[in-house]
Design a protein around this motif. Structure first.
Motif, PDB file in Angstrom:
ATOM      1  N   UNK A   1       0.842  -1.203   0.000  1.00 33.63           N
ATOM      2  CA  UNK A   1       0.000   0.000   0.000  1.00 33.63           C
ATOM      3  C   UNK A   1       0.874   1.249   0.000  1.00 33.63           C
ATOM      4  N   UNK A   2       0.582   2.142  -0.940  1.00 34.48           N
ATOM      5  CA  UNK A   2       1.304   3.413  -1.026  1.00 34.48           C
ATOM      6  C   UNK A   2       0.666   4.385  -0.035  1.00 34.48           C
ATOM      7  N   UNK A   3       1.041   4.264   1.230  1.00 34.32           N
ATOM      8  CA  UNK A   3       0.347   4.997   2.295  1.00 34.32           C
ATOM      9  C   UNK A   3       1.260   5.899   3.115  1.00 34.32           C
ATOM     10  N   UNK A   4       2.546   5.931   2.834  1.00 34.08           N
ATOM     11  CA  UNK A   4       3.458   6.746   3.623  1.00 34.08           C
ATOM     12  C   UNK A   4       3.362   8.204   3.191  1.00 34.08           C
ATOM     13  N   UNK A   5       3.114   9.071   4.152  1.00 38.15           N
ATOM     14  CA  UNK A   5       3.081  10.503   3.890  1.00 38.15           C
ATOM     15  C   UNK A   5       4.533  10.993   3.889  1.00 38.15           C
ATOM     16  N   UNK A   6       5.087  11.153   2.709  1.00 34.86           N
ATOM     17  CA  UNK A   6       6.509  11.482   2.601  1.00 34.86           C
ATOM     18  C   UNK A   6       6.809  12.903   3.068  1.00 34.86           C
ATOM     19  N   UNK A   7       5.823  13.771   3.058  1.00 36.86           N
ATOM     20  CA  UNK A   7       6.035  15.137   3.525  1.00 36.86           C
ATOM     21  C   UNK A   7       6.067  15.194   5.048  1.00 36.86           C
ATOM     22  N   UNK A   8       5.167  14.470   5.692  1.00 34.81           N
ATOM     23  CA  UNK A   8       5.083  14.497   7.152  1.00 34.81           C
ATOM     24  C   UNK A   8       6.090  13.565   7.819  1.00 34.81           C
ATOM     25  N   UNK A   9       6.515  12.518   7.112  1.00 35.10           N
ATOM     26  CA  UNK A   9       7.483  11.563   7.669  1.00 35.10           C
ATOM     27  C   UNK A   9       8.903  12.123   7.592  1.00 35.10           C
ATOM     28  N   UNK A  10       9.777  11.566   8.407  1.00 36.62           N
ATOM     29  CA  UNK A  10      11.204  11.873   8.319  1.00 36.62           C
ATOM     30  C   UNK A  10      11.902  10.594   7.883  1.00 36.62           C
ATOM     31  N   UNK A  11      12.165  10.481   6.589  1.00 34.48           N
ATOM     32  CA  UNK A  11      12.706   9.256   6.006  1.00 34.48           C
ATOM     33  C   UNK A  11      13.814   9.594   5.018  1.00 34.48           C
ATOM     34  N   UNK A  12      14.666   8.604   4.770  1.00 32.73           N
ATOM     35  CA  UNK A  12      15.707   8.732   3.753  1.00 32.73           C
ATOM     36  C   UNK A  12      15.675   7.487   2.882  1.00 32.73           C
ATOM     37  N   UNK A  13      15.692   7.681   1.579  1.00 32.50           N
ATOM     38  CA  UNK A  13      15.653   6.558   0.656  1.00 32.50           C
ATOM     39  C   UNK A  13      17.058   5.990   0.442  1.00 32.50           C
ATOM     40  N   UNK A  14      17.084   4.706   0.101  1.00 30.22           N
ATOM     41  CA  UNK A  14      18.332   4.007  -0.172  1.00 30.22           C
ATOM     42  C   UNK A  14      19.004   4.612  -1.404  1.00 30.22           C
TER      43      UNK A  14
END
Length: 239
Positions: free
Chosen positions: A162-175
């Motif tokens: 499921x494409x459910x991650x809010x990339x704006x609100x989350x603090x994430x880094x892609x590989x």
């Protein structure tokens, strides 16, 4: 000036056991009344409160397993690929020899792969609730004496991505090597409306190591007194 209380369920930080590489689970989540919290934190919590991430714990007695053996292309299991057809009959996990005194058989088996591996009893409990697009891959567990432990286990493989991650609100880094995967999670926020209401188990797109469980199912599992089971709040999940 005193800090604003955190809202929701209190969890300890998650990491890896020193020198083992085995994921070290957070404390078991518990229900708590909502307290006053900063507006941004409250909004984030509300967006993700309907779901938790499945993890496993071993404590001092429950056994710990190494990686899955005799299964080619096992990475597919974490990417929503069906493996039920032709799944190897000799697929197995082995108890980790670094924990020789931990031999008790859990319902949720902590393992090096970070997969959701459950006992026959817990599998039947989940299966009875008819989660859609989930398969159960049978695996053996070999004990410290190199013998089958005598209890059937299954890898729970949710096929829904499921494409459910809010990339704006989350603090994430892609590989950097594989930009389709998230490498670091410091804060995770879901877009609640992106998740079908009837979905009990799924994997978030870009985050292949996480199996997400709807809260009512997680609470039912907790109430069933299954051993080794642990759940993490979405906003406390770290990768």
């Amino acid at each position: 000036m005193p800090s604003t209380p955190r809202c929701g369920i209190t969890r300890s930080r998650w990491g890896r056991s020193p020198g083992t590489g085995i994921p070290e689970p957070r404390a078991r989540w518990r229900r708590a009344s909502w307290r006053s919290c900063a507006e941004g934190d409250e909004e984030t919590a509300q967006m993700s409160k309907g779901f938790v991430v499945w993890e496993s714990e071993s404590g001092s007695k429950l056994c710990v397993a190494n990686g899955l053996k005799n299964v080619p292309d096992q990475y597919e299991i974490k990417r929503g690929v069906s493996r039920a057809k032709g799944f190897p009959e000799d697929a197995r996990f082995e108890m980790d020899k670094r924990f020789p005194k931990q031999v008790a058989l859990p319902d949720s088996l902590r393992n090096l792969e970070g997969m959701v591996v459950v006992s026959a009893r817990l599998k039947e409990f989940i299966e009875a609730r008819s989660p859609r697009s989930v398969e159960y891959l049978p695996v053996a567990l070999i004990n410290h004496k190199n013998r089958d432990c005598g209890q059937q286990y299954h890898v729970v493989n949710p096929l829904e991505i499921v494409d459910c991650i809010d990339q704006d609100a989350s603090k994430i880094e892609f590989n950097e090597i594989d930009p389709t995967l998230i490498a670091i999670v410091k804060r995770l926020v879901f877009k609640q409306k992106a998740i079908p209401e009837d979905l009990l188990l799924f994997r978030p797109k870009y985050l292949e190591n996480a199996v997400v469980v709807r809260r009512d199912l997680a609470e039912a599992i907790e109430g069933g007194k299954f051993t080794g089971v642990s759940f993490t709040e979405i906003d406390k999940y770290r990768e």
